[in-house]
Design an enzyme around this catalytic site. Structure first.
Site, mmCIF file in Angstrom:
data_model
loop_
_atom_site.group_PDB
_atom_site.id
_atom_site.type_symbol
_atom_site.label_atom_id
_atom_site.label_comp_id
_atom_site.label_asym_id
_atom_site.label_seq_id
_atom_site.Cartn_x
_atom_site.Cartn_y
_atom_site.Cartn_z
ATOM 1 N N GLU A 162 0.833 -1.190 0.000
ATOM 2 C CA GLU A 162 0.000 0.000 0.000
ATOM 3 C C GLU A 162 0.874 1.249 0.000
ATOM 4 O O GLU A 162 1.981 1.237 0.534
ATOM 5 C CB GLU A 162 -0.892 0.001 1.252
ATOM 6 C CG GLU A 162 -1.704 -1.277 1.351
ATOM 7 C CD GLU A 162 -2.654 -1.284 2.535
ATOM 8 O OE1 GLU A 162 -2.718 -0.286 3.268
ATOM 9 O OE2 GLU A 162 -3.335 -2.309 2.699
ATOM 10 N N CYS A 218 3.597 8.308 1.542
ATOM 11 C CA CYS A 218 4.152 7.282 2.420
ATOM 12 C C CYS A 218 4.379 6.037 1.547
ATOM 13 O O CYS A 218 3.418 5.464 1.024
ATOM 14 C CB CYS A 218 3.135 7.035 3.536
ATOM 15 S SG CYS A 218 3.662 5.814 4.714
ATOM 16 N N CYS A 221 6.791 -7.669 6.460
ATOM 17 C CA CYS A 221 8.024 -7.299 7.168
ATOM 18 C C CYS A 221 8.408 -8.445 8.091
ATOM 19 O O CYS A 221 7.547 -9.064 8.714
ATOM 20 C CB CYS A 221 7.810 -6.013 7.971
ATOM 21 S SG CYS A 221 9.308 -5.469 8.839
ATOM 22 N N CYS A 231 7.367 -6.295 14.917
ATOM 23 C CA CYS A 231 7.136 -5.391 16.053
ATOM 24 C C CYS A 231 5.735 -5.658 16.600
ATOM 25 O O CYS A 231 4.793 -5.898 15.835
ATOM 26 C CB CYS A 231 7.281 -3.933 15.624
ATOM 27 S SG CYS A 231 8.944 -3.559 15.045
ATOM 28 N N CYS A 272 2.486 -3.638 15.219
ATOM 29 C CA CYS A 272 2.426 -3.263 13.804
ATOM 30 C C CYS A 272 1.689 -4.313 12.977
ATOM 31 O O CYS A 272 2.042 -5.493 12.982
ATOM 32 C CB CYS A 272 3.843 -3.084 13.271
ATOM 33 S SG CYS A 272 3.897 -2.765 11.493
ATOM 34 N N GLY A 331 7.056 -2.432 5.488
ATOM 35 C CA GLY A 331 8.403 -2.974 5.381
ATOM 36 C C GLY A 331 9.476 -2.149 6.060
ATOM 37 O O GLY A 331 9.262 -1.003 6.457
ATOM 38 N N SER A 334 12.576 4.550 14.744
ATOM 39 C CA SER A 334 11.428 4.061 15.505
ATOM 40 C C SER A 334 11.916 3.526 16.843
ATOM 41 O O SER A 334 12.352 2.379 16.936
ATOM 42 C CB SER A 334 10.724 2.969 14.703
ATOM 43 O OG SER A 334 10.152 3.534 13.547
ATOM 44 N N CYS A 339 -0.770 5.064 10.186
ATOM 45 C CA CYS A 339 0.481 4.370 10.490
ATOM 46 C C CYS A 339 0.223 3.012 11.103
ATOM 47 O O CYS A 339 -0.539 2.893 12.055
ATOM 48 C CB CYS A 339 1.252 5.150 11.546
ATOM 49 S SG CYS A 339 2.262 6.386 10.873
#
Ligand code: SAH
Ligand code: SF4
Length: 390
Positions: free
Chosen positions: A96, A109, A116, A120, A123, A183, A237, A358
């Protein structure tokens, strides 16, 4: 004869690689600049439309090359003006990209991987597992498409002057890039570096280094060598003020703990000079990392580390029990950092009505790590994991 599948995709060639392409054809390097302009500034996909290139050379180019952007399968427009596009990539997965218009700028973005591998805890992309690295063409193709899809949206040139006083010669809808889609960009290093170079290349998109930001969860060896490839801005992050908590939220921290990460980021920023500072991203999760004590600990941790802090209120998604903190906790957290002397911004949640905020980006990923199956086995609801077109 070269078949379609083996043809070189000119969409993904950086300036040096485009020059090498023309060198191999026995042509001068300036052909590379001409071709970049046709593709990235004029949106041309048909080599025959490159009218300042002779017909015989166009024929030779067409015999070995083509211009192939990724395929857009869906477009969603949010009530707040943001747009999300689903992009199908060659591995069969979808990713996306999200466009966020704000006064005087338009931020895209961009995704760098389908899924990924870093998992995390907060996420949605991480919950899908990893499928594939995007090619350079698939990364820069997101910017190419956004400019095509948003043509006419144009940010006014006078509002687009950079801190270094440079105004872009071709006002376009996208003035800023954040590598904050799906990612971990630094785990797809070479392709991301080539795409960044096209974003900042005058013959292509000509964006200022201050307006192109890599966001990383902290791949220290890659940050250590970043200076040799780019001078883009950096967002880190962090999400926790100590290793014990960060180990739980960002498993990569067990490999590259906070002290190592901050030292590596400092090293990169020092090579950039010009008083540029990184952005520390901190996703605020209720009852997990949003206590006043965490804010004080964060202020102490970053005491001698020049940076800006961006607080991101957690965006909920189906497989997560985490919650977003209340407005007052967010404001208390911010206040403590502010009083400690930091420049703090709180990211306003945009486009969550289309699942584009996000950490909500999920695409449709064929999970090579089988993490989705583990989620199913654990009785969790896994969404959009079965491949494109579902
Ligand atoms: N892999 C990179 C870039 C993609 S994530 C990275 O981790 O930095 C982009 C940003 O969104 C990161 O700061 C990430 O921590 C944050 N994020 C991920 N999931 C989120 C969620 N559910 N709510 C709010 N922010 C989230
Ligand atoms: Fe990957 Fe970034 Fe999500 Fe972590 S926050 S799982 S690094 S995309």
């Amino acid at each position: 004869m070269t078949t379609r599948d083996t043809k070189i995709n000119l969409m993904g060639l950086s300036l040096p690689k485009m020059q090498a392409f023309f060198h191999d054809l026995g042509e001068k390097p300036f052909r590379a600049s001409q071709t970049l302009k046709w593709i990235h500034q004029r949106g041309v996909l048909d080599i025959d439309q490159m009218t300042d290139i002779s017909k015989p050379l166009r024929e030779r180019m067409k015999a070995v090359a083509e211009i192939r952007p990724p395929v857009i399968t869906q477009e969603l427009r949010s009530a707040d003006g943001s747009c999300k596009w689903i992009v199908q990539v060659e591995s069969g997965s979808s990713v996306e990209m999200v466009f966020i218009p704000e006064a005087g700028r338009g931020t895209l973005c961009v995704s760098s991987q389908a899924g990924c591998s870093l998992d995390c805890s907060f996420c949605a992309t991480g919950k899908q597992g990893f499928n594939s690295n995007l090619t350079t063409a698939e990364i820069i193709g997101q910017l190419w498409w956004a400019n095509v899809k948003l043509a006419g949206f144009g940010v006014q040139p006078d509002t687009q002057v950079d801190e270094d006083g440079r105004a872009p010669r071709h006002p376009r809808p996208v003035s800023n890039i954040v590598m904050m889609g799906m990612g971990e960009p630094l785990l797809n290093f070479d392709n991301v570096m080539d795409a960044l170079s096209l974003m900042m290349e005058d013959q292509a998109y000509g964006l200022s280094k201050r307006r192109v930001t890599i966001s990383t969860s902290g791949v220290v060896p890659a940050i250590d060598r970043l200076q040799d490839y780019t001078d883009a801005s950096l967002a880190v992050s962090l999400h926790a003020p100590n290793d014990e908590l960060r180990n739980q939220l960002v498993p990569l921290n067990k490999k590259y703990p906070i002290a190592q990460l901050l030292a590596s980021v400092r090293g990169y920023m020092n090579t950039l000079g010009e008083r540029r500072v990184p952005v520390i991203e901190y996703t605020l999760i209720a009852g997990v990392n949003d206590h006043r004590q965490h804010a004080r600990e964060l202020a102490a941790l970053l005491k001698d580390f020049p940076c800006k802090i961006n607080l991101i209120p957690f965006n909920p998604f189906a497989q997560s029990d985490y919650r977003r903190p209340s407005a007052s906790s967010i404001s208390n957290f911010r206040q403590i950092l502010h009083e400690a002397g930091y420049t703090v911004t709180v990211r306003t949640t945009r486009a969550d009505d289309i699942g584009a905020a996000c950490g909500q980006l999920v695409g449709a990923v064929n999970d090579a790590t089988r993490r989705s199956e583990r989620y199913r086995a654990a009785g969790n609801l896994a969404v959009m994991i079965d491949g494109p077109g579902q």
